[in-house]
Scaffold this motif. Structure first.
Motif, PDB file in Angstrom:
ATOM      1  N   GLY A 117       0.778  -1.224   0.000  1.00  0.00           N
ATOM      2  CA  GLY A 117       0.000   0.000   0.000  1.00  0.00           C
ATOM      3  C   GLY A 117       0.814   1.282   0.000  1.00  0.00           C
ATOM      4  O   GLY A 117       0.278   2.359   0.229  1.00  0.00           O
ATOM      5  N   LYS A 118       2.106   1.172  -0.268  1.00  0.00           N
ATOM      6  CA  LYS A 118       2.970   2.352  -0.299  1.00  0.00           C
ATOM      7  C   LYS A 118       3.515   2.556  -1.705  1.00  0.00           C
ATOM      8  O   LYS A 118       3.951   1.620  -2.352  1.00  0.00           O
ATOM      9  CB  LYS A 118       4.131   2.186   0.680  1.00  0.00           C
ATOM     10  CG  LYS A 118       3.699   2.121   2.117  1.00  0.00           C
ATOM     11  CD  LYS A 118       4.895   1.967   3.023  1.00  0.00           C
ATOM     12  CE  LYS A 118       4.429   1.812   4.444  1.00  0.00           C
ATOM     13  NZ  LYS A 118       4.817   0.564   5.042  1.00  0.00           N
ATOM     14  N   LEU A 119       3.500   3.808  -2.140  1.00  0.00           N
ATOM     15  CA  LEU A 119       4.110   4.180  -3.413  1.00  0.00           C
ATOM     16  C   LEU A 119       5.552   4.550  -3.115  1.00  0.00           C
ATOM     17  O   LEU A 119       5.824   5.434  -2.308  1.00  0.00           O
ATOM     18  CB  LEU A 119       3.371   5.370  -4.038  1.00  0.00           C
ATOM     19  CG  LEU A 119       3.953   5.917  -5.327  1.00  0.00           C
ATOM     20  CD1 LEU A 119       3.912   4.876  -6.431  1.00  0.00           C
ATOM     21  CD2 LEU A 119       3.188   7.158  -5.760  1.00  0.00           C
ATOM     22  N   LEU A 120       6.470   3.856  -3.732  1.00  0.00           N
ATOM     23  CA  LEU A 120       7.896   4.076  -3.486  1.00  0.00           C
ATOM     24  C   LEU A 120       8.559   4.669  -4.721  1.00  0.00           C
ATOM     25  O   LEU A 120       8.071   4.495  -5.836  1.00  0.00           O
ATOM     26  CB  LEU A 120       8.559   2.740  -3.135  1.00  0.00           C
ATOM     27  CG  LEU A 120       7.951   1.989  -1.952  1.00  0.00           C
ATOM     28  CD1 LEU A 120       8.524   0.592  -1.857  1.00  0.00           C
ATOM     29  CD2 LEU A 120       8.189   2.751  -0.669  1.00  0.00           C
ATOM     30  N   PRO A 121       9.687   5.354  -4.541  1.00  0.00           N
ATOM     31  CA  PRO A 121      10.414   5.882  -5.701  1.00  0.00           C
ATOM     32  C   PRO A 121      10.879   4.730  -6.612  1.00  0.00           C
ATOM     33  O   PRO A 121      11.102   3.617  -6.143  1.00  0.00           O
ATOM     34  CB  PRO A 121      11.622   6.588  -5.082  1.00  0.00           C
ATOM     35  CG  PRO A 121      11.291   6.777  -3.645  1.00  0.00           C
ATOM     36  CD  PRO A 121      10.319   5.719  -3.270  1.00  0.00           C
ATOM     37  N   ALA A 122      11.035   5.029  -7.865  1.00  0.00           N
ATOM     38  CA  ALA A 122      11.437   4.015  -8.843  1.00  0.00           C
ATOM     39  C   ALA A 122      12.763   3.357  -8.469  1.00  0.00           C
ATOM     40  O   ALA A 122      12.984   2.189  -8.775  1.00  0.00           O
ATOM     41  CB  ALA A 122      11.523   4.636 -10.230  1.00  0.00           C
ATOM     42  N   ALA A 123      13.639   4.085  -7.797  1.00  0.00           N
ATOM     43  CA  ALA A 123      14.938   3.538  -7.402  1.00  0.00           C
ATOM     44  C   ALA A 123      14.795   2.378  -6.413  1.00  0.00           C
ATOM     45  O   ALA A 123      15.712   1.582  -6.254  1.00  0.00           O
ATOM     46  CB  ALA A 123      15.806   4.634  -6.791  1.00  0.00           C
ATOM     47  N   HIS A 124      13.646   2.265  -5.773  1.00  0.00           N
ATOM     48  CA  HIS A 124      13.430   1.182  -4.812  1.00  0.00           C
ATOM     49  C   HIS A 124      13.260  -0.185  -5.480  1.00  0.00           C
ATOM     50  O   HIS A 124      13.110  -1.192  -4.794  1.00  0.00           O
ATOM     51  CB  HIS A 124      12.225   1.499  -3.919  1.00  0.00           C
ATOM     52  CG  HIS A 124      12.580   2.345  -2.741  1.00  0.00           C
ATOM     53  ND1 HIS A 124      13.029   3.635  -2.869  1.00  0.00           N
ATOM     54  CD2 HIS A 124      12.562   2.075  -1.422  1.00  0.00           C
ATOM     55  CE1 HIS A 124      13.259   4.130  -1.676  1.00  0.00           C
ATOM     56  NE2 HIS A 124      12.993   3.205  -0.775  1.00  0.00           N
ATOM     57  N   VAL A 125      13.280  -0.215  -6.803  1.00  0.00           N
ATOM     58  CA  VAL A 125      13.219  -1.503  -7.490  1.00  0.00           C
ATOM     59  C   VAL A 125      14.435  -2.342  -7.098  1.00  0.00           C
ATOM     60  O   VAL A 125      14.341  -3.566  -7.007  1.00  0.00           O
ATOM     61  CB  VAL A 125      13.103  -1.335  -9.028  1.00  0.00           C
ATOM     62  CG1 VAL A 125      14.415  -0.886  -9.641  1.00  0.00           C
ATOM     63  CG2 VAL A 125      12.627  -2.623  -9.670  1.00  0.00           C
ATOM     64  N   ASP A 126      15.573  -1.699  -6.813  1.00  0.00           N
ATOM     65  CA  ASP A 126      16.769  -2.423  -6.388  1.00  0.00           C
ATOM     66  C   ASP A 126      16.543  -3.078  -5.021  1.00  0.00           C
ATOM     67  O   ASP A 126      16.957  -4.215  -4.796  1.00  0.00           O
ATOM     68  CB  ASP A 126      17.976  -1.492  -6.323  1.00  0.00           C
ATOM     69  CG  ASP A 126      18.388  -0.984  -7.697  1.00  0.00           C
ATOM     70  OD1 ASP A 126      18.162  -1.711  -8.685  1.00  0.00           O
ATOM     71  OD2 ASP A 126      18.926   0.135  -7.784  1.00  0.00           O
ATOM     72  N   VAL A 127      15.904  -2.355  -4.120  1.00  0.00           N
ATOM     73  CA  VAL A 127      15.601  -2.893  -2.795  1.00  0.00           C
ATOM     74  C   VAL A 127      14.634  -4.068  -2.927  1.00  0.00           C
ATOM     75  O   VAL A 127      14.823  -5.118  -2.303  1.00  0.00           O
ATOM     76  CB  VAL A 127      15.005  -1.799  -1.882  1.00  0.00           C
ATOM     77  CG1 VAL A 127      14.574  -2.371  -0.546  1.00  0.00           C
ATOM     78  CG2 VAL A 127      15.995  -0.660  -1.695  1.00  0.00           C
TER      79      VAL A 127
END
Length: 174
Positions: free
Chosen positions: A115-125
């Motif tokens: 349910g959280k929108l994360l920055p695109a860079a979080h794809v690595d996480v």
């Protein structure tokens, strides 16, 4: 090819069903990706439990309404490829990250988990999350460690007591 109303309703229903059960969502721009690259990505997605679909953003926004992915509605801009992880949370992130290495046209735009929108860079996480098998192996190691330490302690105490008695008794018998 334009979809008629019933086809659009089917697409929205299918996507809504997947979104309701999915663990995570990664949306990526795919413009410039070749047909063979998309075919390979779809094949890998099926193997790893990722639902992969190219859908109009308006249909995707309707489909995620009422799910934990509703937070992404305003971020759905441009031609996007939607990857929903249906079996484990990191699967979609790993898929997109893997194919982005060899295809500079594939760019992550939206990442959503719990349910959280994360920055695109979080794809690595997201991609670095362990698979189900890796997580179970880690849990087994954690659960096994106290038992192993206890067994070592009991063995050490037994060796200490056993070794001292043998040494004390040997000179008395001689």
């Amino acid at each position: 090819m334009a979809l008629n109303l019933s086809q659009k309703q089917e697409v929205v229903a299918e996507l809504a069903e997947v979104a309701a059960k999915a663990h995570s969502l990664v949306a990526a721009e795919y413009a410039g990706t070749t047909v063979s690259q998309m075919t390979e990505m779809r094949k890998k997605a099926r193997e790893t439990g990722v639902f992969l679909k190219v859908v109009k953003n308006t249909l995707a926004a309707r489909a995620v309404a009422g799910t934990e992915f509703e937070v992404v509605k305003d971020a759905l801009v441009g031609p996007l490829l939607y990857a929903f992880s249906t079996e484990e949370p990191g699967a979609a992130g790993r898929l997109i990250k893997e194919f982005a290495k060899t295809n500079d046209k594939l760019k992550t735009k939206v990442v959503s988990v719990e349910g959280k929108l994360l920055p695109a860079a979080h794809v690595d996480v997201l991609a670095s999350l362990p698979t189900r098998q890796e997580a179970l192996a880690m849990l087994a190691r954690v659960l096994n460690e106290p038992v192993t330490m206890f067994a070592r302690a009991v063995k050490a105490v037994g060796e200490k007591q056993g070794g001292g008695e043998v040494a004390a008794e040997a000179p008395a018998e001689a």
